[in-house]
Design a protein around this motif. Structure first.
Motif, PDB file in Angstrom:
ATOM      1  N   ASN A 198     -44.569  64.024 -18.377  1.00 45.07           N
ATOM      2  CA  ASN A 198     -45.388  65.185 -19.659  1.00 45.07           C
ATOM      3  C   ASN A 198     -46.692  65.749 -18.947  1.00 45.07           C
ATOM      4  O   ASN A 198     -46.294  65.281 -17.870  1.00 45.07           O
ATOM      5  N   LEU A 199     -47.391  66.313 -19.660  1.00 45.66           N
ATOM      6  CA  LEU A 199     -48.599  66.835 -19.320  1.00 45.66           C
ATOM      7  C   LEU A 199     -49.983  65.318 -18.338  1.00 45.66           C
ATOM      8  O   LEU A 199     -49.956  66.066 -16.955  1.00 45.66           O
ATOM      9  N   GLU A 200     -50.052  64.441 -18.732  1.00 48.33           N
ATOM     10  CA  GLU A 200     -50.725  63.376 -18.340  1.00 48.33           C
ATOM     11  C   GLU A 200     -50.119  63.237 -17.058  1.00 48.33           C
ATOM     12  O   GLU A 200     -50.549  62.927 -15.826  1.00 48.33           O
ATOM     13  N   TYR A 253     -56.295  74.529 -16.909  1.00 49.37           N
ATOM     14  CA  TYR A 253     -55.938  75.234 -17.643  1.00 49.37           C
ATOM     15  C   TYR A 253     -55.222  75.468 -18.853  1.00 49.37           C
ATOM     16  O   TYR A 253     -53.830  75.923 -18.690  1.00 49.37           O
ATOM     17  N   ALA A 254     -55.459  75.453 -19.638  1.00 46.93           N
ATOM     18  CA  ALA A 254     -54.576  74.700 -21.126  1.00 46.93           C
ATOM     19  C   ALA A 254     -54.605  76.151 -22.068  1.00 46.93           C
ATOM     20  O   ALA A 254     -55.120  77.401 -22.045  1.00 46.93           O
ATOM     21  N   PHE A 255     -53.261  75.986 -22.415  1.00 44.74           N
ATOM     22  CA  PHE A 255     -53.378  77.111 -23.579  1.00 44.74           C
ATOM     23  C   PHE A 255     -53.150  77.266 -24.847  1.00 44.74           C
ATOM     24  O   PHE A 255     -52.862  77.912 -25.352  1.00 44.74           O
ATOM     25  N   ASP A 256     -53.840  75.919 -25.087  1.00 47.57           N
ATOM     26  CA  ASP A 256     -54.260  75.365 -26.413  1.00 47.57           C
ATOM     27  C   ASP A 256     -54.976  74.480 -27.144  1.00 47.57           C
ATOM     28  O   ASP A 256     -55.309  73.636 -25.473  1.00 47.57           O
ATOM     29  N   LYS A 257     -55.576  74.411 -28.112  1.00 48.86           N
ATOM     30  CA  LYS A 257     -56.450  73.119 -28.152  1.00 48.86           C
ATOM     31  C   LYS A 257     -56.348  72.015 -28.402  1.00 48.86           C
ATOM     32  O   LYS A 257     -56.737  70.710 -27.447  1.00 48.86           O
ATOM     33  N   LEU A 258     -54.852  71.188 -28.300  1.00 46.08           N
ATOM     34  CA  LEU A 258     -53.956  69.940 -27.956  1.00 46.08           C
ATOM     35  C   LEU A 258     -54.387  69.511 -26.902  1.00 46.08           C
ATOM     36  O   LEU A 258     -54.478  68.665 -26.267  1.00 46.08           O
ATOM     37  N   GLN A 259     -53.879  70.465 -26.022  1.00 55.31           N
ATOM     38  CA  GLN A 259     -53.335  70.830 -24.813  1.00 55.31           C
ATOM     39  C   GLN A 259     -55.368  70.840 -24.064  1.00 55.31           C
ATOM     40  O   GLN A 259     -54.865  69.524 -23.004  1.00 55.31           O
ATOM     41  N   ALA A 270     -57.798  69.198 -25.784  1.00 55.81           N
ATOM     42  CA  ALA A 270     -58.583  67.624 -25.838  1.00 55.81           C
ATOM     43  C   ALA A 270     -57.276  66.418 -24.779  1.00 55.81           C
ATOM     44  O   ALA A 270     -57.970  65.943 -23.908  1.00 55.81           O
ATOM     45  N   GLU A 271     -56.002  66.981 -24.306  1.00 55.68           N
ATOM     46  CA  GLU A 271     -55.151  65.451 -24.100  1.00 55.68           C
ATOM     47  C   GLU A 271     -55.353  65.759 -22.158  1.00 55.68           C
ATOM     48  O   GLU A 271     -55.590  64.440 -22.063  1.00 55.68           O
ATOM     49  N   ALA A 272     -55.856  66.938 -21.727  1.00 57.97           N
ATOM     50  CA  ALA A 272     -56.968  67.207 -20.710  1.00 57.97           C
ATOM     51  C   ALA A 272     -57.864  67.016 -19.690  1.00 57.97           C
ATOM     52  O   ALA A 272     -58.281  66.623 -19.233  1.00 57.97           O
TER      53      ALA A 272
END
Length: 161
Positions: free
Chosen positions: A58-60, A87-93, A95-97
């Motif tokens: 997962n991203l985490e 470098y996020a590709f979307d708003k959810l990513q 926020a998660e980062a």
């Protein structure tokens, strides 16, 4: 199986970053090159785009590995070339980062790593991609990449290919 997800990461030499993420289960592809943030598409930093299967890694976990395999807590003279960033590709990513960095900072870990939306990506020339894979015996690989691979083999053994 979910579709692959992408995240941009920068922090150190893209040869090192590429080798670290190529060694992980669930990472299907690593694009090495130069990344800009969406708020400054004229300035590029060395980085990679990691294509991964979130059902396997997962991203985490990717962010934790990223933070532990480059100087994510201090500035140095090459920051103009090696921005410590996600470098996020979307708003959810995004926020998660941000949330992951906040949680780690609350554990008294102080990161200089920034979170941006990805602006542009320019791939490295083919002759320097897969740098570690093509010749792990190079002096650069032994000095800089091997210690990072050893670190993740110890700390993230369940995620090593």
């Amino acid at each position: 199986m979910n579709d692959l997800v992408r995240i941009g990461l920068g922090g150190g030499c893209h040869w090192c970053t590429e080798a670290v993420f190529q060694s992980l289960k669930g990472v299907k592809k690593v694009d090495q090159g130069y990344i800009s943030a969406s708020n400054d598409t004229d300035t590029f930093f060395e980085g990679v785009i990691v294509h991964f299967n979130p059902e396997i890694i997962n991203l985490e976990i990717l962010i934790e590995i990223h933070l532990k395999t480059h100087q994510s807590a201090k500035n140095h003279s090459l920051r103009s070339r090696y921005l410590s960033a996600i470098y996020a590709f979307d708003k959810l990513q995004y926020a998660e980062a941000k949330n992951k960095l906040k949680r780690l900072s609350e554990q008294s870990l102080d990161f200089i790593t920034q979170v941006h939306f990805l602006g542009e990506f320019k791939a490295s020339r083919e002759q320097i991609t897969n740098y570690y894979k093509t010749d792990p015996e190079r002096p650069f690989c032994k000095k800089y990449i091997v210690p990072k691979l050893e670190l993740i083999q110890n700390d993230f053994v369940n995620y090593i290919k």
